[in-house]
Design a protein around this motif. Structure first.
Motif, PDB file in Angstrom:
ATOM      1  N   LEU A 238       0.902  -1.326  -0.095  1.00  0.00           N
ATOM      2  CA  LEU A 238       0.044   0.047   0.064  1.00  0.00           C
ATOM      3  C   LEU A 238       0.849   1.266  -0.267  1.00  0.00           C
ATOM      4  O   LEU A 238       0.673   2.279  -0.671  1.00  0.00           O
ATOM      5  N   GLU A 239       1.795   1.287   0.726  1.00  0.00           N
ATOM      6  CA  GLU A 239       2.608   2.586   0.863  1.00  0.00           C
ATOM      7  C   GLU A 239       3.267   2.596  -0.510  1.00  0.00           C
ATOM      8  O   GLU A 239       3.867   3.761  -0.776  1.00  0.00           O
ATOM      9  N   GLY A 240       3.734   1.445  -1.301  1.00  0.00           N
ATOM     10  CA  GLY A 240       4.586   1.818  -2.545  1.00  0.00           C
ATOM     11  C   GLY A 240       3.534   2.210  -3.619  1.00  0.00           C
ATOM     12  O   GLY A 240       3.974   2.764  -4.384  1.00  0.00           O
ATOM     13  N   ARG A 241       2.139   2.389  -3.228  1.00  0.00           N
ATOM     14  CA  ARG A 241       1.364   2.926  -4.307  1.00  0.00           C
ATOM     15  C   ARG A 241       1.114   4.486  -3.952  1.00  0.00           C
ATOM     16  O   ARG A 241       0.556   5.343  -4.456  1.00  0.00           O
ATOM     17  N   LEU A 242       1.548   4.808  -2.639  1.00  0.00           N
ATOM     18  CA  LEU A 242       1.389   6.388  -2.379  1.00  0.00           C
ATOM     19  C   LEU A 242       2.443   7.238  -2.926  1.00  0.00           C
ATOM     20  O   LEU A 242       3.629   7.008  -3.100  1.00  0.00           O
ATOM     21  N   ALA A 243       2.205   8.276  -3.478  1.00  0.00           N
ATOM     22  CA  ALA A 243       3.037   9.140  -4.153  1.00  0.00           C
ATOM     23  C   ALA A 243       3.835   9.827  -3.073  1.00  0.00           C
ATOM     24  O   ALA A 243       3.412  10.038  -1.875  1.00  0.00           O
ATOM     25  N   PRO A 244       5.235  10.179  -3.173  1.00  0.00           N
ATOM     26  CA  PRO A 244       5.930  10.645  -2.015  1.00  0.00           C
ATOM     27  C   PRO A 244       5.537  12.024  -1.535  1.00  0.00           C
ATOM     28  O   PRO A 244       5.266  12.662  -2.359  1.00  0.00           O
ATOM     29  N   ALA A 245       5.857  12.047  -0.474  1.00  0.00           N
ATOM     30  CA  ALA A 245       5.523  13.603  -0.025  1.00  0.00           C
ATOM     31  C   ALA A 245       6.869  14.789  -0.334  1.00  0.00           C
ATOM     32  O   ALA A 245       7.948  14.363  -0.177  1.00  0.00           O
ATOM     33  N   VAL A 246       6.510  15.781  -1.131  1.00  0.00           N
ATOM     34  CA  VAL A 246       7.296  16.608  -1.593  1.00  0.00           C
ATOM     35  C   VAL A 246       7.350  18.048  -0.733  1.00  0.00           C
ATOM     36  O   VAL A 246       6.656  18.435  -0.605  1.00  0.00           O
ATOM     37  N   SER A 247       8.774  18.172  -0.344  1.00  0.00           N
ATOM     38  CA  SER A 247       9.021  19.635   0.487  1.00  0.00           C
ATOM     39  C   SER A 247      10.218  20.131  -0.089  1.00  0.00           C
ATOM     40  O   SER A 247      11.004  19.622  -1.144  1.00  0.00           O
ATOM     41  N   GLU A 248      10.289  21.255   0.099  1.00  0.00           N
ATOM     42  CA  GLU A 248      11.425  22.146  -0.123  1.00  0.00           C
ATOM     43  C   GLU A 248      12.686  22.341   0.834  1.00  0.00           C
ATOM     44  O   GLU A 248      12.180  22.400   2.002  1.00  0.00           O
ATOM     45  N   ALA A 249      13.818  22.232   0.622  1.00  0.00           N
ATOM     46  CA  ALA A 249      14.788  22.647   1.552  1.00  0.00           C
ATOM     47  C   ALA A 249      15.768  23.566   0.877  1.00  0.00           C
ATOM     48  O   ALA A 249      16.384  23.422  -0.320  1.00  0.00           O
ATOM     49  N   VAL A 250      15.907  24.720   1.721  1.00  0.00           N
ATOM     50  CA  VAL A 250      16.560  25.940   1.099  1.00  0.00           C
ATOM     51  C   VAL A 250      18.033  25.546   1.436  1.00  0.00           C
ATOM     52  O   VAL A 250      18.522  25.026   2.559  1.00  0.00           O
ATOM     53  N   THR A 251      18.856  25.626   0.429  1.00  0.00           N
ATOM     54  CA  THR A 251      20.243  25.304   0.558  1.00  0.00           C
ATOM     55  C   THR A 251      21.243  26.498   0.569  1.00  0.00           C
ATOM     56  O   THR A 251      22.319  26.375   0.993  1.00  0.00           O
ATOM     57  N   GLY A 252      20.715  27.742   0.295  1.00  0.00           N
ATOM     58  CA  GLY A 252      21.762  28.713   0.302  1.00  0.00           C
ATOM     59  C   GLY A 252      21.059  30.205  -0.306  1.00  0.00           C
ATOM     60  O   GLY A 252      20.060  30.012  -0.929  1.00  0.00           O
ATOM     61  N   HIS A 253      21.686  31.171   0.264  1.00  0.00           N
ATOM     62  CA  HIS A 253      21.225  32.491  -0.412  1.00  0.00           C
ATOM     63  C   HIS A 253      22.531  33.432  -0.844  1.00  0.00           C
ATOM     64  O   HIS A 253      23.567  33.223  -0.375  1.00  0.00           O
ATOM     65  N   ILE A 254      22.236  33.859  -2.067  1.00  0.00           N
ATOM     66  CA  ILE A 254      23.195  34.683  -2.850  1.00  0.00           C
ATOM     67  C   ILE A 254      22.733  36.216  -3.062  1.00  0.00           C
ATOM     68  O   ILE A 254      21.604  36.306  -3.418  1.00  0.00           O
ATOM     69  N   GLU A 255      23.811  37.101  -2.790  1.00  0.00           N
ATOM     70  CA  GLU A 255      23.574  38.386  -3.023  1.00  0.00           C
ATOM     71  C   GLU A 255      24.060  38.982  -4.217  1.00  0.00           C
ATOM     72  O   GLU A 255      25.267  38.770  -4.704  1.00  0.00           O
TER      73      GLU A 255
END
Length: 353
Positions: A238-255
């Motif tokens: 059943l868990e193999g049929r579930l679409a994965p949870a998608v999240s964002e991870a901020v990796t850095g900031h540039i000026e």
């Protein structure tokens, strides 16, 4: 036992050893060489070998009578657990049994019970199919994992069926198409083939014909001896049929420190990585006055004059935003990546950003 004896005396519980026996079915199974075997507990009366009994959908003459130490006996009185053979069909666990004077009467009642059970089963299937159709038309589509259950005894079949169908999620659920006692048959394999079902065989054999049919039809049959292994398998499916949870991870900031104009490339940003890292494959957001003015990807990332795959905090770099030229000094570029996490049956639809 002492407590039971004390309560029976206080409550004045009595049985009647005389007359035809009646009681309850504790368990039922199919044994090789014996056929259908039922484990009964006598409540009243005395059960004799040769008696005609009725238990749920099963009826027949008691061919053999064994007590709980496997010794053959001729009769069993109240409170005696016995194993009997000779029934025509598997009775349900908890079904009452009775001694009937005539075989024809027992057979007629058993056939009527079987007819009512089939009618109730078909009505329930129609109800489930109607509910499923309505859900598909009016609500979100629920994916189904079809399962066929085969086990050694009737009690185990009921437990497996309940446990399998309890594994569910708002997007996917397990559905038991058929459950029964005995070895996996060729008909089980054909049903699994047409319905794309998994066959679960719990403490039962797999005949050569069923095995050949499974190989021919591409049906998966899994054998088990531990209940928790069955539940773990269904949960993984059943868990193999579930679409994965998608999240964002901020990796850095540039000026952006300076703008360099190029007729070929467009505007090139001379930057300083403020924190974290920026990767050429990461997605980016261009922020100006705390407002997002662009979301996309990098067309190029350079360290000095060389292409760079990654630039860390404290280093200068040059970058070009893909299909976007409206950049200004002081703008902040936020780099981020999407992270996919495997969901479980208890997890929400989507995780937070």
């Amino acid at each position: 036992l002492e407590r039971i004896f004390l309560e029976s005396q206080i409550l004045e519980l009595e049985c009647h050893p005389d007359g035809p026996a009646s009681g309850v079915v504790l368990e039922a199974e199919v044994q090789q060489g014996k056929g259908i075997v039922a484990h009964l507990l006598v409540h009243d009366g005395t059960l004799l070998r040769g008696n005609v009994i009725l238990a749920g959908e099963g009826s027949g003459t008691v061919r053999s009578l064994h007590h709980d130490f496997c010794k053959e006996i001729e009769s069993a009185g109240p409170s005696v657990p016995v194993e009997v053979s000779g029934l025509s069909a598997l009775p349900g666990v908890g079904e009452p049994f009775h001694v009937i004077p005539k075989f024809e009467e027992a057979k007629k009642v058993a056939e009527e019970c079987a007819r009512k059970v089939r009618a109730a089963y078909m009505a329930e299937r129609r109800k489930l199919d109607s509910a499923s159709t309505l859900q598909k038309l009016s609500g979100p589509v629920v994916d189904e994992v079809n399962v066929i259950v085969r086990a050694d005894v009737q009690g185990t079949v009921e437990v497996l069926k309940t446990q399998v169908e309890d594994q569910r999620h708002e997007e996917v659920e397990a559905r038991v198409l058929q459950a029964g006692v005995g070895a996996v048959t060729e008909n089980d394999v054909l049903l699994a083939s047409t319905s794309n079902a998994l066959i679960v065989a719990f403490n039962v054999a797999l005949g050569s014909k069923a095995r050949q049919a499974a190989d021919r039809e591409g049906v998966t049959i899994r054998t088990y001896t531990v209940l928790y292994d069955v539940i773990a398998t269904i949960r993984d499916l059943l868990e193999g049929r579930l679409a994965p949870a998608v999240s964002e991870a901020v990796t850095g900031h540039i000026e952006i420190k300076r703008i360099f104009r190029s007729s070929k490339i467009g505007n090139i940003a001379g930057c300083m990585v403020l924190d974290g890292t920026v990767n050429r494959d990461h997605k980016v957001r261009l922020m100006r006055d705390d407002q997002v003015v662009y979301t996309g990807t990098l067309a190029s990332l350079k360290r000095e004059s060389d292409d760079a795959k990654e630039v860390r905090e404290g280093f200068e770099c040059g970058l070009v935003l893909r299909n976007y030229n409206d950049i200004r000094e002081g703008d902040i570029v936020e780099a981020y990546k999407t992270v996919e996490t495997k969901r479980t049956l208890q997890s929400p639809l989507r995780s937070g950003n």
